[in-house]
Design a protein around this motif. Structure first.
Motif, short mmCIF file in Angstrom:
data_model
loop_
_atom_site.label_atom_id
_atom_site.label_comp_id
_atom_site.label_asym_id
_atom_site.label_seq_id
_atom_site.Cartn_x
_atom_site.Cartn_y
_atom_site.Cartn_z
N PRO A 20 0.84 -1.21 0.00
CA PRO A 20 0.00 0.00 0.00
C PRO A 20 0.87 1.25 0.00
O PRO A 20 2.02 1.23 0.43
CB PRO A 20 -0.82 -0.11 1.29
N MET A 21 0.31 2.35 -0.48
CA MET A 21 1.06 3.61 -0.57
C MET A 21 1.64 4.02 0.78
O MET A 21 2.73 4.57 0.84
CB MET A 21 0.15 4.73 -1.10
N SER A 22 0.94 3.76 1.87
CA SER A 22 1.41 4.18 3.19
C SER A 22 2.69 3.45 3.62
O SER A 22 3.43 3.94 4.46
CB SER A 22 0.32 3.95 4.23
N ASP A 23 3.00 2.28 3.03
CA ASP A 23 4.19 1.51 3.39
C ASP A 23 5.35 1.67 2.42
O ASP A 23 6.43 1.15 2.66
CB ASP A 23 3.84 0.02 3.48
N MET A 24 5.13 2.37 1.31
CA MET A 24 6.17 2.49 0.29
C MET A 24 7.19 3.55 0.67
O MET A 24 6.84 4.61 1.17
CB MET A 24 5.54 2.81 -1.05
N GLU A 25 8.48 3.23 0.44
CA GLU A 25 9.57 4.16 0.71
C GLU A 25 10.57 4.09 -0.44
O GLU A 25 10.90 3.01 -0.91
CB GLU A 25 10.30 3.79 2.00
N TRP A 26 11.04 5.24 -0.89
CA TRP A 26 12.10 5.30 -1.88
C TRP A 26 13.43 5.20 -1.14
O TRP A 26 13.66 5.89 -0.16
CB TRP A 26 12.02 6.59 -2.68
N ILE A 27 14.31 4.33 -1.62
CA ILE A 27 15.60 4.08 -1.01
C ILE A 27 16.68 4.53 -1.98
O ILE A 27 16.67 4.13 -3.15
CB ILE A 27 15.78 2.58 -0.70
N PHE A 28 17.61 5.37 -1.53
CA PHE A 28 18.71 5.79 -2.37
C PHE A 28 19.79 4.72 -2.37
O PHE A 28 20.17 4.22 -1.32
CB PHE A 28 19.27 7.14 -1.90
N VAL A 29 20.29 4.37 -3.58
CA VAL A 29 21.21 3.25 -3.73
C VAL A 29 22.41 3.69 -4.57
O VAL A 29 22.25 4.38 -5.57
CB VAL A 29 20.50 2.07 -4.43
N ASN A 30 23.59 3.27 -4.16
CA ASN A 30 24.81 3.49 -4.93
C ASN A 30 25.61 2.20 -4.86
O ASN A 30 26.34 1.97 -3.90
CB ASN A 30 25.61 4.66 -4.38
N ALA A 31 25.44 1.32 -5.85
CA ALA A 31 26.10 0.01 -5.81
C ALA A 31 26.20 -0.57 -7.21
O ALA A 31 25.36 -0.30 -8.07
CB ALA A 31 25.30 -0.95 -4.92
N GLY A 32 27.22 -1.36 -7.46
CA GLY A 32 27.34 -2.09 -8.72
C GLY A 32 27.50 -1.21 -9.94
O GLY A 32 27.16 -1.62 -11.04
N GLY A 33 27.95 0.01 -9.79
CA GLY A 33 28.15 0.89 -10.93
C GLY A 33 26.96 1.75 -11.27
O GLY A 33 26.97 2.46 -12.26
N TRP A 34 25.91 1.72 -10.49
CA TRP A 34 24.75 2.58 -10.74
C TRP A 34 24.35 3.31 -9.47
O TRP A 34 24.59 2.85 -8.38
CB TRP A 34 23.59 1.82 -11.37
N MET A 35 23.74 4.44 -9.68
CA MET A 35 23.28 5.24 -8.56
C MET A 35 21.87 5.73 -8.88
O MET A 35 21.59 6.16 -9.99
CB MET A 35 24.20 6.44 -8.33
N GLY A 36 20.99 5.65 -7.92
CA GLY A 36 19.62 6.10 -8.14
C GLY A 36 18.77 5.84 -6.91
O GLY A 36 19.28 5.72 -5.80
N ALA A 37 17.49 5.76 -7.13
CA ALA A 37 16.54 5.48 -6.06
C ALA A 37 15.64 4.34 -6.50
O ALA A 37 15.31 4.22 -7.68
CB ALA A 37 15.71 6.72 -5.73
N MET A 38 15.25 3.51 -5.55
CA MET A 38 14.35 2.40 -5.88
C MET A 38 13.26 2.29 -4.83
O MET A 38 13.42 2.71 -3.70
CB MET A 38 15.11 1.09 -6.03
N CYS A 39 12.16 1.70 -5.26
CA CYS A 39 11.02 1.49 -4.39
C CYS A 39 10.51 0.07 -4.64
O CYS A 39 10.18 -0.28 -5.78
CB CYS A 39 9.93 2.51 -4.72
N VAL A 40 10.49 -0.75 -3.61
CA VAL A 40 10.04 -2.13 -3.74
C VAL A 40 8.51 -2.16 -3.66
O VAL A 40 7.92 -1.68 -2.71
CB VAL A 40 10.65 -3.02 -2.64
N LEU A 41 7.89 -2.72 -4.71
CA LEU A 41 6.43 -2.86 -4.73
C LEU A 41 5.97 -4.22 -4.22
O LEU A 41 4.93 -4.34 -3.60
CB LEU A 41 5.90 -2.66 -6.16
N HIS A 42 6.76 -5.26 -4.51
CA HIS A 42 6.41 -6.62 -4.12
C HIS A 42 7.70 -7.42 -3.99
O HIS A 42 8.62 -7.25 -4.78
CB HIS A 42 5.51 -7.26 -5.18
N ALA A 43 7.77 -8.28 -3.00
CA ALA A 43 8.93 -9.16 -2.84
C ALA A 43 8.47 -10.48 -2.23
O ALA A 43 7.63 -10.50 -1.33
CB ALA A 43 9.99 -8.52 -1.96
#
Length: 77
Positions: A20-43
């Motif tokens: 749900p939208m209330s549980d979603m968080e954007w995580i800043f990542v710098n690893a493996g040669g790429w940098m950006g932000a990700m948000c997990v929708l399902h795992a």
């Protein structure tokens, strides 16, 4: 398509499997040669769905996987 539209479509197609939208968080990542932000929708133990965004060009790889991994990437200029 915007990320919000993708999230809404996935929630409609797979009710109860997308965070749900209330549980979603954007995580800043710098690893493996790429940098950006990700948000997990399902795992789960066998699959994941995440959104990834970056403002710069990326390189790198996702490593060896023991399962089928399909990466859908969108690049915005």
């Amino acid at each position: 398509m915007t990320f919000a539209l993708v999230e809404d479509k996935l929630r409609d197609m797979y009710p109860g499997h997308i965070l749900p939208m209330s549980d979603m968080e954007w995580i800043f990542v710098n690893a493996g040669g790429w940098m950006g932000a990700m948000c997990v929708l399902h795992a789960s133990l066998t699959e994941y769905v995440l959104l990834f965004g970056t403002a710069i060009d990326t390189s790198g790889h996702s490593g060896w996987q023991t399962i089928l991994v399909v990466h859908l990437m969108s690049f915005f200029i």
